[in-house]
Design an enzyme around this catalytic site. Structure first.
Site: not given
Ligand code: NDP
Length: 485
Positions: A158-159, A182, A235, A256, A290, A465
């Protein structure tokens, strides 16, 4: 007073919304800046997840054989439509996450730039052209080529919903993979808008599908036998579960995960710049990054000067609902705020002391806000120094030598990023090679370009990525040897 206008279907499969037969499993969507309920999201059933994967599988043969030039045009179109829809996308991002306008707009820019970059790689076509190998035996010719991995499950948190989604969908589509996405249940309206844009751009039905729900839906998706590749951001604890699920069928994984990154201020640093980088590194997105550089290491000689300037800067941070001059928004949910506050209390209980904190604007009301907090000189085994807080809590520690700073920075099982502030180019070079991190910034803010790969060492994840490696992570490397005679 806001109204509950958002109702998200359980799934979008081959361009069609699939509703849930029951609202009993729906989850609420809140405005993080006001705490108000703004909608509901249905949860995908096992059958809907299965259907989404099967549709992606059905769409695969045609999509993976589409020419890179065609894929380039579609990706370019997506980038243009994101730009054209900037105001609406940023507004939705502000509504669900409470991000200040400049952060919400940065997310839109980043998403558009990512699609644009992968459009460019497809247009160049070099990354898709078979390469001839030099072999020591001229009776055979060797060829190296790349092929789409297959159906990819993309699971995002969600961040930075729009950003992490673009970082996965753009290279996956460029490679010729079909996908089932998702999103996080907290911020999924943003991904629904992106999915609509992708359909509007002309990407064929079945290539991009979306299933809604929490961790259980994610787990069912990762376990599906027709999924070939999983790209997950979240996480480290969930990342472990994803990897275990992938092991059954040897699915390819990109993970990630978290971080506990350091920002190092050498004695020769420009203190004004160091403070600005420390504020950005620790409190952007209310610290829910992160890449948060929430372990700040400051040379003894400039420690007092740095702390005085840092305190002034932190006290001046305007924490408030989205508006032009606001610097910091709320946390994503009441639960996330509770989690961060509990971790702070645990750290203080174990001996850490709060040096200073910022303040909340009266407009914060019932939103999920928390003022920025700075902890000075925690013990190296204090939870605030060792664990990812994922909120606006930064720790500062002093050091005397470069060796000590590097040892402190590397004393973690994570290894995502690091920042060094110094006027000494030789020192910068030493830090760059000796800091164990996927990306080191020297005297810059946390710049991110689609050309530069993102990913970490150790518990921060597996794979990269963005960049060419981001594309390759959705391709299988293959070879052919042919008798030259
Ligand atoms: P999670 O790792 O639980 O969630 C990330 C995504 O994975 C979400 O879409 C989540 O669904 C989904 N998910 C959860 N469990 C599974 C599973 N077993 N299999 C597949 N998918 C799964 O993070 P949280 O949102 O719970 O945040 C908790 C903490 O994680 C944060 O406080 C922070 O420390 C860290 N975090 C790190 C991030 C990063 O960028 N590195 C991003 C987000 C969190 P859903 O959320 O809808 O339940």
């Amino acid at each position: 007073m806001e109204t509950t206008t958002i109702t998200l279907p359980a799934a979008t499969i081959s361009g069609h919304a699939h509703r849930s037969a029951t609202t009993a499993t729906s989850t609420p969507i809140h405005n993080a800046a006001t705490g108000a309920l703004i909608g509901w999201q249905e949860q995908a059933t096992a059958d809907q997840i299965d259907k989404a994967v099967r549709e992606a599988h059905k769409a695969l043969p045609s999509w993976r054989t589409t020419s890179p030039a065609t894929r380039a045009k579609l990706l370019k179109k997506i980038a243009e439509l994101i730009e054209a829809d900037r105001a609406r996308l940023a507004a939705m991002q502000m509504q669900v996450s409470g991000k200040p306008p400049f952060e919400a707009n940065l997310d839109v820019s980043d998403a558009a730039a990512t699609f644009d970059y992968y459009a460019g790689l497809c247009a160049e076509a070099a990354a898709f052209t078979p390469e001839t190998l030099k072999l020591p035996d001229d009776t055979v010719t060797g060829e190296r080529f790349y092929e789409a991995v297959g159906v990819a499950a993309l699971i995002v948190p969600w961040n930075f919903p729009m950003v992490t989604t673009a970082w996965k969908i753009a290279p996956a589509l460029a490679a010729g993979c079909t996908v089932v996405l998702k999103p996080s249940e907290f911020t999924s309206p943003v991904e629904h808008m992106l999915a609509q844009i992708i359909a509007e751009a002309g990407v064929p039905d079945g290539v991009v599908n979306l299933v809604n729900g929490g961790g259980a839906v994610g787990a069912q998706l990762t376990a599906h036998p027709l999924i070939d590749k999983i790209s997950f951001t979240g996480s480290t604890a969930s990342g472990r579960k994803v990897m275990q699920a992938a092991a059954q069928d040897m699915k390819r994984v990109t993970l990630e995960l978290g971080g506990k990154s350091a920002l190092i201020v050498r004695a020769d640093a420009d203190i004004e710049r160091a403070v600005s980088l420390a504020v950005g590194g620790a409190f952007t997105n209310a610290g829910q990054m992160c890449s948060a550089t929430a372990r700040i290491l400051v040379h003894d000689d400039v420690y007092r000067k740095f702390m005085a300037a840092f305190e002034t800067a932190v006290r001046a941070i305007q924490v408030a609902p989205p508006a032009e001059d606001v610097v910091m928004g709320p946390l994503v949910s009441a639960a996330q705020r509770e989690r961060v506050q509990a971790l702070l209390a645990q750290g203080v209980e174990a001996g850490a002391s709060v040096a200073f904190s910022g303040q909340l604007d009266p407009a914060c009301g019932d939103g999920f806000f928390m003022a920025p907090v700075v902890v000075a000189e925690p013990a190296v085994d204090n939870v605030l120094w060792t664990d990812e807080v994922f909120g606006p809590v930064a720790c500062v520690k002093s050091f005397r030598t470069d060796e000590e700073a590097i040892a402190l920075a590397n004393d973690t099982r994570y290894g995502l990023v690091a920042t060094v502030v110094t006027a000494d180019q030789d020192a910068a070079r030493r830090y760059k090679t000796q800091l164990r991190a996927g990306l080191v910034w020297i005297n810059t803010p946390q710049l991110i370009f689609p050309q530069v790969c993102w990913g970490g060492l150790g518990l921060s994840g597996i794979g990269r990525e963005l960049g060419l490696a981001g594309l390759r992570s959705y391709q299988e490397l293959r070879h052919a040897l042919t008798d030259a005679a």
